[in-house]
Structures are given as structure tokens and as C-alpha cells.
Enzyme design. Structure first.
Site, mmCIF file in Angstrom:
data_model
loop_
_atom_site.group_PDB
_atom_site.id
_atom_site.type_symbol
_atom_site.label_atom_id
_atom_site.label_comp_id
_atom_site.label_asym_id
_atom_site.label_seq_id
_atom_site.Cartn_x
_atom_site.Cartn_y
_atom_site.Cartn_z
ATOM 1 N N SER A 177 0.883 -1.422 0.021
ATOM 2 C CA SER A 177 -0.082 -0.097 0.003
ATOM 3 C C SER A 177 0.975 1.262 0.078
ATOM 4 O O SER A 177 1.632 1.452 -0.984
ATOM 5 C CB SER A 177 -0.692 -0.031 1.102
ATOM 6 O OG SER A 177 -1.978 0.807 1.061
ATOM 7 N N ASP A 276 -9.623 -4.933 -4.687
ATOM 8 C CA ASP A 276 -9.030 -3.911 -3.984
ATOM 9 C C ASP A 276 -9.155 -2.500 -4.977
ATOM 10 O O ASP A 276 -9.301 -2.447 -6.167
ATOM 11 C CB ASP A 276 -7.677 -4.213 -4.095
ATOM 12 C CG ASP A 276 -6.581 -3.214 -3.295
ATOM 13 O OD1 ASP A 276 -7.336 -2.231 -2.922
ATOM 14 O OD2 ASP A 276 -5.651 -2.995 -3.346
#
Length: 333
Positions: A177, A276
Site C-alpha cells: 500500500s 481492491d
């Protein structure tokens, strides 16, 4: 004459002025809470399940950068292991190298991939706005690289685990991330500035990378900036970013961004998850690197039925095990 009411700091109500779910709350007095923060856990020597040891170290910088280092059980004769400098995720605003979430994950990764991991506790926004985290992580990588000269007695706060067991021909960087965003920016920096003793980054691991821009891509919906969570978080962590959400730190093709051709590593793996919201950004980044003229080896991995950083929240799942095995293969190639 009527007397005026005296207001003291103690009588001023403490109000939330900024809030992103339970990830971060900023109050009118400047204090910050992170309700979703995973609990911090101590390091441990000779973990009974893995034989792995970990300890916390201090990296010389101004101010000092904390870190947690993981080392496998040493055999006789002592072994040399690849080195992974890791940057945790958390949207630049929460999580820690010392949190249970990352400690558990990196114990699994270090023991299965047979690597020394140095997990960096970079400073978080909003107390330390970007680009602070990038400076911290670059300084940490330079310090790790300085251990490649085994005869150098001038390393400040030298770490014996790195000197005795680190293979500096196999240095990796990685993160998930926001940490994957940092890994990209560090790889770009390594293409511009040499590391100590000309250490080279062999590979970069980008798991569910955090990138964005003013123009939606793929299946991303069109959302006004004032309602777009990614825009609002970026403004919080980097309020003075030149070009805003198109700053090269978050948009690798943004105004003034260095060419991806200059990425300072030989191999890259980009990992995405099909459910995602950042999935299309990871694919976009992979395609951008592939078409940039960069001459390294580029790999791509997708788990179609999982969400953002699933491997952290479900480490015992089959999907998480498959991802770890793929990363193990990447490091050991």
C-alpha cells in the site's frame, strides 16, 4: 463594569476537526488519535515456531530512525542471506514497524523466504507531512548499504547481523500500500543517487501499491476531488504537494516525474488484488513500467478474489500462503 469571562485552554472543548473513519482523528488542540492502529508488540529472540530472532535498532539520522530487524536461525558455518528493507503500509498516517500486524507478517516472510528483513519505522503524517517519510526511508537504506564494506569501522551504530550475515549483492526493497508507494519512490531515488559503496538494489516488491491521479483509470468512478477519499487523504498527508494529487510521489507519470526508465533496480514484482479499489492503479503502474524502456525484469501477480492487503489480515489463508510463496520465488531467483 461587568467582568469578562476568562477562557483557559482547559475550558476549550476538544473537537474533532478531521476524521477518516477509525483510521485517524485530528482534534482542535492538534492532538491525533489512531483508533484502528494494530497493537505494538516487542521483538523476540529464537521464536519457538520459526527459530527466527528479531530486535529493535536505532538508525543514525536527525532524528534517529527506529527499525526492527529479523534474522533467521544461524547454522554452522554461518550463512549469508538476502536483505529486504521493508516499508509498512497505512496510508502514510498509521501502522508501525512494531505493530502486531507487521511483526507477524514479517516473521512469516523472513523465515520462509530466508531473508534478513529491516522494517523501517518512518515518521507518519500529519505530524510529519510528506515528503518526510521518503527522506527517512532513503536514509535508512543508505545506512543499511553502508554495512557492505566489512572493513569499515566508521559505520555509526553498526549492526552485526548485517555485517556478519547480509548478502549485499542481493538487496531488496519492498512494501504494501503506502509502503509500496515508498518503495517505488526509493527505487526512483536509487536511479538518481548512488548508495554507499555503490550497492545496487536487486529487486523491488510492490504489494497493492498506493498511487492515484486527477484522472480516473480503468474502472475507477468519477468523483469530485472534495468527495474523493484518495484526494482528501493525499491533501492531509502532503498539504503543500506541488501539482496536488498529480505530484510525482503519488502519480508516477505526473508533472515533472522522472522517467520510469530510470528505476534503480534490476527486478520488480507488482502484486494486486482483484477486489481492491487500488487494483487498477497497480495494473496501470505495471503497464507504465513495461512501456517505459526500463530494461529490468518485470513480474506481475494477481489474486482475483481478495481485497487490499489480505495477506496481513488473513495470514493463514491459502491465498496469503500463495502470495508469500510467489515473493519467496522472486527473492530466491
Amino acid at each position: 463594569m461587568a467582568s469578562k469571562t476568562q477562557t483557559t485552554p482547559e475550558t476549550v472543548a476538544k473537537e474533532i476537526v478531521t476524521e477518516f473513519g477509525t483510521f485517524i482523528r485530528i482534534f482542535s488542540d492538534g492532538s491525533v488519535e489512531r483508533p484502528s492502529q494494530s497493537p505494538l508488540v516487542p521483538p523476540s529472540l529464537n521464536d519457538p515456531n520459526t527459530g527466527l530472532s528479531s530486535k529493535d535498532i536505532e538508525i543514525p539520522h536527525n532524528p534517529t530512525i527506529s527499525s526492527r530487524i529479523y534474522l533467521l536461525k544461524i547454522t554452522n558455518p554461518p550463512s549469508k542471506f538476502p536483505i529486504l528493507v521493508y516499508f509498512h503500509g497505512g496510508a502514510f498516517i498509521f501502522e508501525s514497524a512494531f505493530s502486531k500486524l507487521y511483526h507477524d507478517h514479517l516473521k512469516i516472510f523472513a523465515s520462509q523466504a530466508n531473508v534478513i528483513v529491516v522494517s523501517i519505522e518512518y515518521r507518519l503524517a500529519p505530524e510529519y507531512p510528506l515528503p518526510t517519510c521518503y527522506h527517512d526511508c532513503w536514509a535508512a537504506l543508505k545506512w543499511v548499504s553502508s554495512h557492505s564494506n566489512h572493513t569499515n569501522d566508521t559505520i555509526n551504530n553498526a549492526e552485526p547481523w548485517l555485517i556478519e550475515h547480509g548478502d549485499f549483492d542481493k538487496v531488496f526493497i519492498g512494501g504494501d500500500s503506502a509502503g509500496a508507494n515508498i518503495a517505488h519512490n526509493i527505487a526512483i531515488q536509487a536511479g538518481i543517487e548512488k548508495l554507499p559503496y555503490d550497492v545496487k538494489i536487486l529487486g523491488a516488491i510492490l504489494i497493492h501499491p498506493y498511487f492515484h491521479s486527477s484522472n480516473p483509470i480503468g474502472s475507477e468512478p468519477i468523483i469530485e476531488p472534495e468527495n474523493n477519499l484518495f484526494h482528501k487523504v493525499w491533501h492531509l498527508v502532503y498539504p503543500n504537494a506541488p501539482f496536488g494529487i498529480d505530484n510525482p510521489r503519488v502519480n508516477p507519470l505526473g508533472e515533472g516525474a522522472p522517467s520510469l526508465e530510470k528505476l534503480g533496480c534490476s527486478r520488480i514484482i507488482v502484486c494486486v488484488a482483484g477486489q481492491d479499489r487500488l487494483r487498477d492503479r497497480g495494473v496501470w503502474y505495471w503497464e507504465c513500467v513495461k512501456n517505459s524502456g526500463w530494461n529490468g525484469k518485470l513480474e506481475f501477480f494477481e489474486e482475483k478474489d481478495e481485497n487490499h492487503v489480505y495477506h496481513l489480515f488473513k495470514p493463514e489463508s491459502e491465498c496469503a500462503k500463495i502470495l508469500i510463496q510467489r515473493l519467496d520465488n522472486f527473492v530466491q531467483e
